[in-house]
Design a protein around this motif. Structure first.
Motif, PDB file in Angstrom:
ATOM      1  N   GLY A 119       0.897  -1.603   0.039  1.00 31.56           N
ATOM      2  CA  GLY A 119      -0.422   0.190  -0.077  1.00 31.56           C
ATOM      3  C   GLY A 119       0.916   1.349  -0.466  1.00 31.56           C
ATOM      4  N   PRO A 120       0.243   2.318  -0.550  1.00 29.08           N
ATOM      5  CA  PRO A 120       0.781   3.697  -0.261  1.00 29.08           C
ATOM      6  C   PRO A 120       1.403   3.843   0.930  1.00 29.08           C
ATOM      7  CG  PRO A 120      -1.366   4.163  -0.359  1.00 29.08           C
ATOM      8  CD  PRO A 120      -1.042   2.780  -0.423  1.00 29.08           C
ATOM      9  N   ASP A 121       1.113   3.759   1.824  1.00 28.76           N
ATOM     10  CA  ASP A 121       1.480   3.762   3.446  1.00 28.76           C
ATOM     11  C   ASP A 121       2.963   3.131   3.608  1.00 28.76           C
ATOM     12  OD1 ASP A 121      -0.405   6.077   5.013  1.00 28.76           O
ATOM     13  OD2 ASP A 121      -1.948   4.117   4.560  1.00 28.76           O
ATOM     14  N   ALA A 122       2.968   2.540   3.564  1.00 29.40           N
ATOM     15  CA  ALA A 122       4.270   1.056   3.561  1.00 29.40           C
ATOM     16  C   ALA A 122       5.844   1.827   2.023  1.00 29.40           C
ATOM     17  CB  ALA A 122       3.825   0.085   3.600  1.00 29.40           C
ATOM     18  N   GLU A 123       4.908   2.189   0.953  1.00 28.52           N
ATOM     19  CA  GLU A 123       5.393   2.791   0.300  1.00 28.52           C
ATOM     20  C   GLU A 123       6.222   4.068   0.437  1.00 28.52           C
ATOM     21  OE1 GLU A 123       3.689   2.804  -3.620  1.00 28.52           O
ATOM     22  OE2 GLU A 123       3.512   1.010  -3.618  1.00 28.52           O
ATOM     23  N   ALA A 124       5.622   4.839   1.114  1.00 27.71           N
ATOM     24  CA  ALA A 124       5.405   6.847   1.854  1.00 27.71           C
ATOM     25  C   ALA A 124       6.586   6.366   2.630  1.00 27.71           C
ATOM     26  CB  ALA A 124       4.623   7.236   1.973  1.00 27.71           C
ATOM     27  N   VAL A 125       6.560   5.721   3.965  1.00 31.46           N
ATOM     28  CA  VAL A 125       7.420   5.416   4.498  1.00 31.46           C
ATOM     29  C   VAL A 125       8.605   4.820   4.074  1.00 31.46           C
ATOM     30  CG1 VAL A 125       8.238   4.410   7.034  1.00 31.46           C
ATOM     31  CG2 VAL A 125       5.822   5.534   6.783  1.00 31.46           C
ATOM     32  N   ALA A 126       8.794   3.846   3.596  1.00 29.49           N
ATOM     33  CA  ALA A 126       9.771   3.513   2.591  1.00 29.49           C
ATOM     34  C   ALA A 126      11.031   4.457   2.122  1.00 29.49           C
ATOM     35  CB  ALA A 126       9.655   2.561   1.685  1.00 29.49           C
ATOM     36  N   LEU A 127      10.029   5.761   1.434  1.00 26.33           N
ATOM     37  CA  LEU A 127      11.108   6.746   1.076  1.00 26.33           C
ATOM     38  C   LEU A 127      11.276   7.375   1.846  1.00 26.33           C
ATOM     39  CD1 LEU A 127       8.910   6.731  -2.224  1.00 26.33           C
ATOM     40  CD2 LEU A 127      10.596   5.581  -2.552  1.00 26.33           C
ATOM     41  N   GLU A 128      11.095   7.832   3.313  1.00 27.54           N
ATOM     42  CA  GLU A 128      10.543   8.689   3.942  1.00 27.54           C
ATOM     43  C   GLU A 128      12.849   8.215   4.487  1.00 27.54           C
ATOM     44  OE1 GLU A 128       7.793  10.734   6.000  1.00 27.54           O
ATOM     45  OE2 GLU A 128       7.792   8.771   6.484  1.00 27.54           O
ATOM     46  N   ARG A 129      12.773   6.881   3.848  1.00 24.22           N
ATOM     47  CA  ARG A 129      14.244   5.910   4.718  1.00 24.22           C
ATOM     48  C   ARG A 129      15.233   7.024   3.737  1.00 24.22           C
ATOM     49  NH1 ARG A 129      11.515   1.073   5.494  1.00 24.22           N
ATOM     50  NH2 ARG A 129      10.439   1.411   7.612  1.00 24.22           N
ATOM     51  N   LEU A 130      14.800   7.332   2.604  1.00 23.96           N
ATOM     52  CA  LEU A 130      16.214   8.181   1.884  1.00 23.96           C
ATOM     53  C   LEU A 130      16.645   9.614   2.029  1.00 23.96           C
ATOM     54  CD1 LEU A 130      13.648   7.416  -1.765  1.00 23.96           C
ATOM     55  CD2 LEU A 130      16.419   6.796  -1.066  1.00 23.96           C
ATOM     56  N   ALA A 131      15.773  10.478   2.902  1.00 15.04           N
ATOM     57  CA  ALA A 131      16.470  11.035   3.712  1.00 15.04           C
ATOM     58  C   ALA A 131      16.093  11.551   4.664  1.00 15.04           C
ATOM     59  CB  ALA A 131      14.764  12.447   3.837  1.00 15.04           C
ATOM     60  N   ILE A 132      17.909  10.440   4.714  1.00 18.99           N
ATOM     61  CA  ILE A 132      18.931  10.232   6.120  1.00 18.99           C
ATOM     62  C   ILE A 132      19.001  11.035   7.121  1.00 18.99           C
ATOM     63  CG2 ILE A 132      21.187  10.182   4.740  1.00 18.99           C
ATOM     64  CD1 ILE A 132      21.003   7.138   6.276  1.00 18.99           C
TER      65      ILE A 132
ATOM     66  N   LEU B 225      -6.612   8.399  -2.246  1.00 14.22           N
ATOM     67  CA  LEU B 225      -5.695   8.146  -3.634  1.00 14.22           C
ATOM     68  C   LEU B 225      -6.938   7.293  -5.178  1.00 14.22           C
ATOM     69  CD1 LEU B 225      -2.213   7.662  -2.173  1.00 14.22           C
ATOM     70  CD2 LEU B 225      -3.525   9.531  -2.705  1.00 14.22           C
ATOM     71  N   ALA B 226      -6.131   7.343  -6.405  1.00 15.97           N
ATOM     72  CA  ALA B 226      -6.986   6.819  -7.436  1.00 15.97           C
ATOM     73  C   ALA B 226      -5.640   6.189  -7.534  1.00 15.97           C
ATOM     74  CB  ALA B 226      -7.491   8.158  -8.540  1.00 15.97           C
ATOM     75  N   GLY B 227      -6.024   5.043  -8.654  1.00 13.10           N
ATOM     76  CA  GLY B 227      -4.424   4.380  -9.294  1.00 13.10           C
ATOM     77  C   GLY B 227      -4.023   5.206 -10.588  1.00 13.10           C
ATOM     78  N   GLY B 228      -2.681   4.660 -10.376  1.00 15.40           N
ATOM     79  CA  GLY B 228      -1.944   5.708 -11.086  1.00 15.40           C
ATOM     80  C   GLY B 228      -1.184   6.994 -10.553  1.00 15.40           C
ATOM     81  N   GLU B 229      -1.159   7.407  -8.820  1.00 16.17           N
ATOM     82  CA  GLU B 229      -0.942   8.244  -8.368  1.00 16.17           C
ATOM     83  C   GLU B 229       0.137   7.280  -7.403  1.00 16.17           C
ATOM     84  OE1 GLU B 229      -2.708  11.289  -6.167  1.00 16.17           O
ATOM     85  OE2 GLU B 229      -4.542   9.680  -6.826  1.00 16.17           O
ATOM     86  N   ARG B 230       1.168   8.113  -7.172  1.00 17.61           N
ATOM     87  CA  ARG B 230       2.360   8.361  -7.214  1.00 17.61           C
ATOM     88  C   ARG B 230       2.567   8.676  -5.878  1.00 17.61           C
ATOM     89  NH1 ARG B 230       8.712   8.367  -9.106  1.00 17.61           N
ATOM     90  NH2 ARG B 230       9.688   7.210  -7.506  1.00 17.61           N
ATOM     91  N   VAL B 231       3.268   8.735  -4.496  1.00 18.81           N
ATOM     92  CA  VAL B 231       3.021   9.395  -3.455  1.00 18.81           C
ATOM     93  C   VAL B 231       4.970   9.751  -3.080  1.00 18.81           C
ATOM     94  CG1 VAL B 231       2.745   9.495  -1.175  1.00 18.81           C
ATOM     95  CG2 VAL B 231       1.022   8.314  -1.913  1.00 18.81           C
ATOM     96  N   VAL B 232       4.761  10.801  -3.180  1.00 20.35           N
ATOM     97  CA  VAL B 232       6.356  11.376  -2.872  1.00 20.35           C
ATOM     98  C   VAL B 232       6.392  12.203  -1.523  1.00 20.35           C
ATOM     99  CG1 VAL B 232       8.826  12.162  -3.331  1.00 20.35           C
ATOM    100  CG2 VAL B 232       7.307  10.812  -5.151  1.00 20.35           C
ATOM    101  N   PRO B 233       6.895  11.689   0.008  1.00 18.59           N
ATOM    102  CA  PRO B 233       6.758  12.506   0.944  1.00 18.59           C
ATOM    103  C   PRO B 233       7.749  13.312   0.971  1.00 18.59           C
ATOM    104  CG  PRO B 233       7.234   9.714   1.679  1.00 18.59           C
ATOM    105  CD  PRO B 233       7.079   9.785  -0.091  1.00 18.59           C
ATOM    106  N   GLY B 234       7.102  14.347   0.942  1.00 18.08           N
ATOM    107  CA  GLY B 234       8.184  15.602   0.978  1.00 18.08           C
ATOM    108  C   GLY B 234       9.308  15.858   1.440  1.00 18.08           C
ATOM    109  N   SER B 235       9.799  15.398   2.684  1.00 23.20           N
ATOM    110  CA  SER B 235      11.240  15.035   2.312  1.00 23.20           C
ATOM    111  C   SER B 235      12.234  14.494   1.349  1.00 23.20           C
ATOM    112  CB  SER B 235      11.187  14.297   3.869  1.00 23.20           C
ATOM    113  OG  SER B 235      10.580  13.033   3.794  1.00 23.20           O
ATOM    114  N   ALA B 236      11.611  12.984   0.920  1.00 24.52           N
ATOM    115  CA  ALA B 236      12.438  12.608  -0.163  1.00 24.52           C
ATOM    116  C   ALA B 236      12.130  13.328  -1.119  1.00 24.52           C
ATOM    117  CB  ALA B 236      11.595  11.459   0.036  1.00 24.52           C
TER     118      ALA B 236
END
Length: 524
Positions: free
Chosen positions: A132-145, A320-331
């Motif tokens: 799901g999008p929440d797990a994906e968002a948290v994973a991307l947050e880890r980029l902003a180390i 969210l609708a299909g095709g939307e990619r969430v990118v946390p602001g920090s990433a």
């Protein structure tokens, strides 16, 4: 547990913090020792660059004299220093401030370096821990180390020792939520235990708490609270005290440690105000087709204490609708190149599209209703479709500022908890909150990231100014908002605007401190 910041390094040197950390790693994570040692110079340099930039922007005279001409200048008097002329950021502190609270800041800087080096040593893939999008968002947050994009102490964890960092920090990937039983007559707010399916003894209410908070704070300070058996897994977000639940919702929990400038416990007021504000904002933002609020649906606390507070928040999945990619602001600054490739229109077109997504709803909300959202990167979850900015998802209402006279003039009904810091009668306070977070901490970071992909910074801010003017034009034409719109437009395009002085705040020990900086949105 030992507090990492009070262990025999009152001078706050990185050497002392590193030695303390490595001695704990030898016991709790010996496999990280070599990587930690190798990461220390990089961590010290990262903290040093942000400290030097903050000292410059906040106009510490000896910093201006010593480092004039060495950095790259950006909007809002920001200077980025590539090379830091010190192995220990503490050595960059002007001699005039290294006394009193200066020693406290020194210890915080050393703590930030040690924890950032641990994070570098634990750097791993960004594969989501779940669907799901929440797990994906948290994973991307880890980029902003590095943590906070402007604060030199973005990785402070004052109150946690090394074993706590290993168990609960963002890179751990998982932590635990426990439950306590609060006496019913000491419980304030909603029955979160019941909402989460947890029973309490007769006369008590079950309350979710962070596992560390349960063991290190509640068990020691509150004998009236009963510790309940069992806990549930959760995923730490970049906010640390906000945890992603297995069902896709979030719990924001009191965590009595210092991250950046604040201890991250939660006031009783926030547990009350969050759901009330969510109801109001959901209605006020209904006309904004490209804005979604992650509502705070319930909150509860221990009466008279910040130690057991909790707020339940919606997740992304249903919005969210299909095709939307969430990118946390920090990433977002880190993924700007990928998004540019998908967008295909060039960096200036991408920035303009993004500014048209972010700024109009925030500015309209402030002018029409007196509500300034704290729209820094961590609180925003923009979505994209084929690289094109599509939707702005907003979260976390604790830091907003609400101008009571403006809201009252609209006839809106909202009862804040007595003494709530979010309420103000001062327009400067409201505008400073929105202007600093949206323009400086948010768009300012994206602009700098896009300059690495060919964006001309002067052209970027001219484009942002055009979006600001476009937003205010109909507001100034409407008799109901004309006066407020003209005043807000003038404030946000003035020659100088307020900047949150992160170092001076730590030295004063007070609340928000602002200083004036030159404004790229000003057009003489």
């Amino acid at each position: 547990m030992t507090d990492l910041t009070v262990c025999a390094y009152s001078p706050g040197t990185v050497r002392d913090a590193a030695a303390h950390t490595e001695s704990h790693l030898a016991v709790h994570a010996p496999q990280l020792r070599a990587a930690f040692r190798a990461a220390l110079p990089q961590a010290a340099a990262a903290v040093g660059r942000r400290l030097l930039g903050a000292l410059w922007r906040e106009d510490f005279a000896d910093t201006r004299i010593r480092y004039d001409g060495r950095g790259h200048r950006h909007a809002f008097d920001r200077v980025e220093f590539e090379a830091v002329p010190a192995d220990d950021p503490v050595d960059l502190l002007p001699s005039s401030i290294v006394d009193g609270r200066g020693w406290t800041l020194a210890a915080e800087l050393a703590n930030a370096v040690a924890n950032l080096a641990i994070a570098y040593a634990r750097r791993s893939s960004v594969d989501p821990a779940g669907d799901g999008p929440d797990a994906e968002a948290v994973a991307l947050e880890r980029l902003a180390i590095d943590g906070h994009n402007l604060h030199p102490c973005g990785r402070t964890r004052i109150g946690w020792n090394v074993d706590d960092v290993l168990a609960h920090d963002l890179e751990a990937g998982t932590t635990r939520i426990g439950f306590v039983a609060l006496p019913r007559d000491a419980h304030v707010g909603d029955d979160l235990g019941a909402l989460l399916g947890v029973d309490a003894p007769r006369g008590f209410v079950a309350q979710p708490v962070h596992a560390w908070q349960r063991d290190a704070v509640l068990a020691r300070r509150h004998p009236e609270v009963r510790i309940l058996d069992g806990d549930v897994p959760a995923v730490p977000t970049a906010a640390l005290r906000t945890l992603l639940l297995p069902d896709g919702r979030y719990l924001k929990l009191s965590l009595d440690i210092q991250v950046t400038s604040s201890r991250r416990s939660i006031s009783v007021a926030s547990t009350h105000n969050g759901p009330a504000l969510s109801t109001l904002l959901t209605r006020l933002l209904a006309a904004e087709e490209r804005v979604t609020l992650l509502a705070e649906t319930a909150g509860a606390a221990l009466d008279g204490s910040r130690d057991a507070s909790a707020i339940l928040r919606d997740g992304l999945t249903a919005h969210l609708a299909g095709g939307e990619r969430v990118v946390p602001g920090s990433a977002l600054p880190l993924l700007a190149g990928d998004l540019l490739d998908e967008h295909g229109g060039g960096p200036l077109a991408f920035l303009t599209d993004y500014a048209r997504l972010v700024l109009p709803p925030l500015l309209r909300l402030a002018t029409r209703h007196g509500i300034a959202l704290e729209a820094h990167l961590q609180n925003c979850l923009p979505t994209f479709v084929a690289g094109v900015p599509h939707r702005l998802v907003l979260r976390d209402l604790a830091g907003l500022r609400l101008h009571r006279p403006r809201l009252a003039a609209t006839g809106a009904q909202l009862t804040l908890w007595p003494g709530s810091v979010i309420g103000t009668d001062d327009l400067y306070t409201m505008r400073a909150k929105l202007g600093y977070t949206a323009f400086q901490a948010h768009l300012g970071e994206l602009v700098i990231a896009l300059t690495r992909h060919g964006l001309d910074e002067a052209a970027a801010w001219r484009a942002v100014r055009e979006v600001v003017d476009e937003t205010y034009e109909p507001l100034r034409a409407d008799p109901a908002t004309a006066r407020a719109a003209a005043a807000d437009h003038a404030a946000f395009t003035a020659p100088r605007v307020p900047h949150k002085a992160l170092v001076r705040m730590r030295l004063t020990g007070a609340g928000d401190v602002y200083i004036p900086v030159r404004n790229p949105l000003h057009a003489p």
